[in-house]
Enzyme design. Structure first.
Site, PDB file in Angstrom:
ATOM      1  N   LYS A 112      59.597   2.743 -34.583  1.00  0.00           N
ATOM      2  CA  LYS A 112      58.803   2.762 -33.333  1.00  0.00           C
ATOM      3  C   LYS A 112      57.325   2.587 -33.680  1.00  0.00           C
ATOM      4  CE  LYS A 112      57.641   6.864 -31.446  1.00  0.00           C
ATOM      5  NZ  LYS A 112      56.222   7.114 -31.216  1.00  0.00           N
ATOM      6  N   ASN A 113      56.821   3.409 -34.583  1.00  0.00           N
ATOM      7  CA  ASN A 113      55.368   3.440 -34.808  1.00  0.00           C
ATOM      8  C   ASN A 113      54.868   2.167 -35.465  1.00  0.00           C
ATOM      9  OD1 ASN A 113      55.398   5.856 -33.540  1.00  0.00           O
ATOM     10  ND2 ASN A 113      55.216   7.099 -35.390  1.00  0.00           N
ATOM     11  N   ARG A 131      49.967   6.689 -25.084  1.00  0.00           N
ATOM     12  CA  ARG A 131      48.756   6.956 -25.864  1.00  0.00           C
ATOM     13  C   ARG A 131      48.501   5.876 -26.906  1.00  0.00           C
ATOM     14  NH1 ARG A 131      47.695   9.694 -28.947  1.00  0.00           N
ATOM     15  NH2 ARG A 131      45.638  10.342 -28.404  1.00  0.00           N
ATOM     16  N   CYS A 172      47.955  15.214 -25.417  1.00  0.00           N
ATOM     17  CA  CYS A 172      49.376  15.270 -25.063  1.00  0.00           C
ATOM     18  C   CYS A 172      49.832  16.681 -25.436  1.00  0.00           C
ATOM     19  CB  CYS A 172      50.165  14.202 -25.812  1.00  0.00           C
ATOM     20  SG  CYS A 172      50.299  14.558 -27.560  1.00  0.00           S
ATOM     21  N   ARG A 179      44.385  15.149 -29.559  1.00  0.00           N
ATOM     22  CA  ARG A 179      44.505  13.752 -29.977  1.00  0.00           C
ATOM     23  C   ARG A 179      43.190  12.968 -29.774  1.00  0.00           C
ATOM     24  NH1 ARG A 179      50.055  12.595 -29.965  1.00  0.00           N
ATOM     25  NH2 ARG A 179      49.586  10.985 -31.518  1.00  0.00           N
ATOM     26  N   PRO A 180      42.089  13.442 -30.317  1.00  0.00           N
ATOM     27  CA  PRO A 180      40.819  12.712 -30.150  1.00  0.00           C
ATOM     28  C   PRO A 180      40.874  11.345 -30.826  1.00  0.00           C
ATOM     29  CG  PRO A 180      40.600  14.412 -31.821  1.00  0.00           C
ATOM     30  CD  PRO A 180      41.950  14.604 -31.194  1.00  0.00           C
ATOM     31  N   VAL A 181      39.974  10.456 -30.438  1.00  0.00           N
ATOM     32  CA  VAL A 181      39.914   9.125 -31.064  1.00  0.00           C
ATOM     33  C   VAL A 181      38.522   8.856 -31.631  1.00  0.00           C
ATOM     34  CG1 VAL A 181      41.795   8.089 -29.740  1.00  0.00           C
ATOM     35  CG2 VAL A 181      39.454   8.059 -28.807  1.00  0.00           C
ATOM     36  N   ASP A 182      37.806   9.947 -31.946  1.00  0.00           N
ATOM     37  CA  ASP A 182      36.428   9.802 -32.443  1.00  0.00           C
ATOM     38  C   ASP A 182      36.358   8.959 -33.724  1.00  0.00           C
ATOM     39  OD1 ASP A 182      37.902  12.095 -33.366  1.00  0.00           O
ATOM     40  OD2 ASP A 182      36.152  12.678 -34.518  1.00  0.00           O
ATOM     41  N   ASP A 237      56.225  14.489 -38.160  1.00  0.00           N
ATOM     42  CA  ASP A 237      57.212  14.040 -37.159  1.00  0.00           C
ATOM     43  C   ASP A 237      58.616  14.532 -37.459  1.00  0.00           C
ATOM     44  OD1 ASP A 237      55.669  10.783 -36.540  1.00  0.00           O
ATOM     45  OD2 ASP A 237      55.150  12.813 -35.947  1.00  0.00           O
ATOM     46  N   ILE A 265      48.871  19.036 -39.323  1.00  0.00           N
ATOM     47  CA  ILE A 265      48.370  17.795 -38.719  1.00  0.00           C
ATOM     48  C   ILE A 265      47.974  17.999 -37.262  1.00  0.00           C
ATOM     49  CG2 ILE A 265      48.894  15.367 -38.235  1.00  0.00           C
ATOM     50  CD1 ILE A 265      48.878  15.921 -41.216  1.00  0.00           C
TER      51      ILE A 265
HETATM   52  C1  EPZ Z   1      50.454   8.621 -35.470  1.00  0.00           C
HETATM   53  O1  EPZ Z   1      49.695   9.293 -34.473  1.00  0.00           O
HETATM   54  C2  EPZ Z   1      51.885   8.580 -34.943  1.00  0.00           C
HETATM   55  N1  EPZ Z   1      51.926   7.817 -33.686  1.00  0.00           N
HETATM   56  C3  EPZ Z   1      52.375  10.011 -34.714  1.00  0.00           C
HETATM   57  O2  EPZ Z   1      53.735   9.932 -34.314  1.00  0.00           O
HETATM   58  C4  EPZ Z   1      52.309  10.769 -36.042  1.00  0.00           C
HETATM   59  O3  EPZ Z   1      52.682  12.107 -35.819  1.00  0.00           O
HETATM   60  C5  EPZ Z   1      50.876  10.718 -36.576  1.00  0.00           C
HETATM   61  O4  EPZ Z   1      50.448   9.341 -36.704  1.00  0.00           O
HETATM   62  C6  EPZ Z   1      50.754  11.371 -37.947  1.00  0.00           C
HETATM   63  O5  EPZ Z   1      51.617  10.761 -38.846  1.00  0.00           O
HETATM   64  C7  EPZ Z   1      51.975   6.461 -33.743  1.00  0.00           C
HETATM   65  O6  EPZ Z   1      51.967   5.871 -34.806  1.00  0.00           O
HETATM   66  C8  EPZ Z   1      52.049   5.747 -32.434  1.00  0.00           C
HETATM   67  P1  EPZ Z   1      46.596  10.517 -36.648  1.00  0.00           P
HETATM   68  P2  EPZ Z   1      48.069   9.275 -34.572  1.00  0.00           P
HETATM   69  O7  EPZ Z   1      45.455   9.706 -36.146  1.00  0.00           O
HETATM   70  O8  EPZ Z   1      47.631   7.968 -35.108  1.00  0.00           O
HETATM   71  C9  EPZ Z   1      43.277  13.807 -35.837  1.00  0.00           C
HETATM   72  C10 EPZ Z   1      55.600  10.433 -33.012  1.00  0.00           C
HETATM   73  O9  EPZ Z   1      56.203  11.482 -32.786  1.00  0.00           O
HETATM   74  N2  EPZ Z   1      42.424  12.689 -35.396  1.00  0.00           N
HETATM   75  O10 EPZ Z   1      47.120  10.281 -38.037  1.00  0.00           O
HETATM   76  O11 EPZ Z   1      47.537   9.724 -33.284  1.00  0.00           O
HETATM   77  C11 EPZ Z   1      44.468  14.034 -34.928  1.00  0.00           C
HETATM   78  O12 EPZ Z   1      44.109  14.866 -33.835  1.00  0.00           O
HETATM   79  C12 EPZ Z   1      54.092  10.416 -32.995  1.00  0.00           C
HETATM   80  O13 EPZ Z   1      56.131   9.323 -33.277  1.00  0.00           O
HETATM   81  C13 EPZ Z   1      41.092  12.946 -35.098  1.00  0.00           C
HETATM   82  O14 EPZ Z   1      40.619  14.070 -35.199  1.00  0.00           O
HETATM   83  O15 EPZ Z   1      47.830  10.408 -35.661  1.00  0.00           O
HETATM   84  C14 EPZ Z   1      45.461  14.706 -35.849  1.00  0.00           C
HETATM   85  O16 EPZ Z   1      45.137  16.083 -35.945  1.00  0.00           O
HETATM   86  C15 EPZ Z   1      53.511  11.780 -32.676  1.00  0.00           C
HETATM   87  N3  EPZ Z   1      40.304  11.910 -34.687  1.00  0.00           N
HETATM   88  C16 EPZ Z   1      45.182  14.048 -37.203  1.00  0.00           C
HETATM   89  O17 EPZ Z   1      43.872  13.464 -37.104  1.00  0.00           O
HETATM   90  C17 EPZ Z   1      40.787  10.633 -34.559  1.00  0.00           C
HETATM   91  O18 EPZ Z   1      40.019   9.714 -34.192  1.00  0.00           O
HETATM   92  C18 EPZ Z   1      46.171  12.948 -37.560  1.00  0.00           C
HETATM   93  O19 EPZ Z   1      46.217  12.062 -36.455  1.00  0.00           O
HETATM   94  C19 EPZ Z   1      42.147  10.392 -34.859  1.00  0.00           C
HETATM   95  C20 EPZ Z   1      42.953  11.432 -35.282  1.00  0.00           C
END
Ligand code: EPZ
Length: 422
Positions: free
Chosen positions: A22-23, A97, A121, A126-129, A311, A333
């Protein structure tokens, strides 16, 4: 409302064909925006998330062969000949998202992108900073207004050195896609090493992108003028595979997962061996067999790849709920990813939550109950618990499951589970 009903107690024996990731699919489908050429993507899993994402891409003017035959095909030919709209609206993004992943490619291709802030969620804010700061480093002008991200780079993006303050799969995905069309070289430090990132990178390279260091924490990208057409098959879903391996851990039995390879599951397989499940590698499949009729406890901390995947944390917790000891699960995480614990407790599990720690004291048996799914992985951990619980478990809000698990009822029924959708 549809629910899944399970009568627990049956061990699993059989074969499961693991679907495409999926991802990885979501990121690879988004990469079609980077070129006006056709890209043919195979192995896209039939999920509500992938369907919805294709709908979002078609709203930008992408022509998608296969979309109106979604149920019967897993090959899609995407052609972003002309981007007729570069706004991803709130009503779509809040349901999906991962739409944030169109920001980088849209910006790189057209110089403008308007994407709703995805919002949080159930598992966290889930910030995107990190996504936004990194794209600014590539020369984008970004501002937020009324819940929307406005990103502009009228003269195109320029390569730069980017150091992520923390590992982020999504930010690595967005920056990787944006950088392939930027002028000059981009270096990403502290990049995510997930196999799905490598899968996206290999797809981009098949389109002519110049990328080095995929799968390591330092990725080098040499920008190119344009990308060419490609055909690419998405990797298998390692989280789906891990989920079924944990299903046989909890029920006992032996299942063969088809279309998977061991290398991206190494640490996870070590965890399985420790709790009492053996993994036998065959040519294009892995066989998982529980060794005895009891499971050992284990302490696990979720970490970025190659650490234990967040996950699979909810699914492991369900298994540890019936182990013969105490396990400590640390979720590093996401800040709120224990929503499955209260539901497991209602089934008789003995779990104490302390911040990002879950202390799981194994019990002899779980009891079937009416439970509610809260997010994708939490819901499948309730399926695992239902497979072993005494009596019947009914799981509500199963739309969460359909987001990430293709044909889960069919696949489990084929292995002997007493499960149905009602
Ligand atoms: C991806 O989410 C996956 N989603 C998630 O899978 C997975 O759990 C996650 O990576 C970790 O492996 C997709 O690929 C669509 P991150 P993502 O950015 O990219 C923080 C599932 O069940 N962060 O690696 O959102 C964030 O809050 C889903 O299939 C910031 O602070 O994860 C988290 O604590 C759930 N600022 C950590 O980093 C940002 O700009 C890791 O998040 C981005 C993230």
């Amino acid at each position: 409302m549809e629910k899944i009903s399970i009568k627990g107690g049956k061990p699993l024996y059989g074969k499961v064909k693991i679907s495409g990731s999926k991802n990885s699919s979501l990121a690879i489908l988004a990469s079609c925006l980077l070129t006006n050429k056709k890209i043919s993507i195979y192995g896209v899993p039939k999920l509500t998330d992938t369907f919805f994402f294709l709908k979002i891409l078609s709203s930008f003017g992408v022509n998608i062969e296969g979309l109106n035959n979604f149920k019967n095909t897993n090959k899609f030919v995407l052609e972003a000949k002309k981007i007729t709209n570069n706004k991803a609206p709130y009503n779509l993004v809040r349901k999906m998202r991962a739409s944030i992943l169109v920001l980088g490619p849209l910006l790189a291709r057209t110089g403008r992108a308007i994407v709703s802030l995805p919002g949080g969620c159930s598992i966290g804010a889930r910030p995107v900073d990190i996504h936004l700061k990194s794209l600014e480093k590539l020369g984008a002008k970004i501002f937020i207004r009324e819940g929307y991200i406005y990103a502009e780079a009228p003269k195109g993006l320029k390569g730069n050195k980017i150091v992520f303050p923390k590992v982020s799969v999504g930010a690595t995905t967005n920056v990787l896609m944006a950088a392939v069309l930027a002028k000059g070289t981009t270096e990403i430090y502290n990049a995510a090493k997930e196999p799905e990132i490598k899968d996206l990178g290999l797809c981009l390279k098949s389109m002519g992108a110049k990328i080095k260091g995929l799968g390591t924490n330092k990725i080098l990208i040499e920008g190119v003028k344009e990308l060419k057409e490609t055909s690419y098959k998405v990797m298998f879903d390692r989280i789906e595979a891990g989920t079924y391996a944990l299903a046989v851990a909890i029920t006992g039995g032996e299942i063969e997962l088809l279309g998977v390879e061991k290398k991206s599951l190494t640490l996870f397989i070590n965890v399985l061996e420790t709790i009492g499940v053996n993994c036998i590698e065959k040519k294009n499949s892995l066989v998982f067999k529980r060794q005895s009729n009891s499971l050992n406890p284990i302490d696990v901390t979720t970490e970025p790849y190659p650490g234990f995947p967040t996950d699979l944390q909810a699914q492991l917790m369900a298994v540890m709920a019936v182990s013969n000891g105490t396990s400590v699960i640390t979720e590093n995480i996401f800040e709120n990813r224990f929503m499955h614990a209260p539901e497991l407790i209602r089934m008789g599990a003995n779990i104490k939550l302390k911040g990002n720690l879950a202390i799981v004291n194994g019990v002899k048996r779980l009891k079937g109950a009416e439970v509610m799914a809260t997010d994708l992985r939490a819901s499948v951990s309730l399926v695992l618990a239902g497979l072993v619980a005494e009596g019947t478990t009914n799981i509500n809000r199963i739309y969460h499951i359909d987001r990430g698990y293709q044909d889960i009822v069919k696949k489990l029924k084929f292995c002997g589970a007493n499960i149905s959708r009602i």
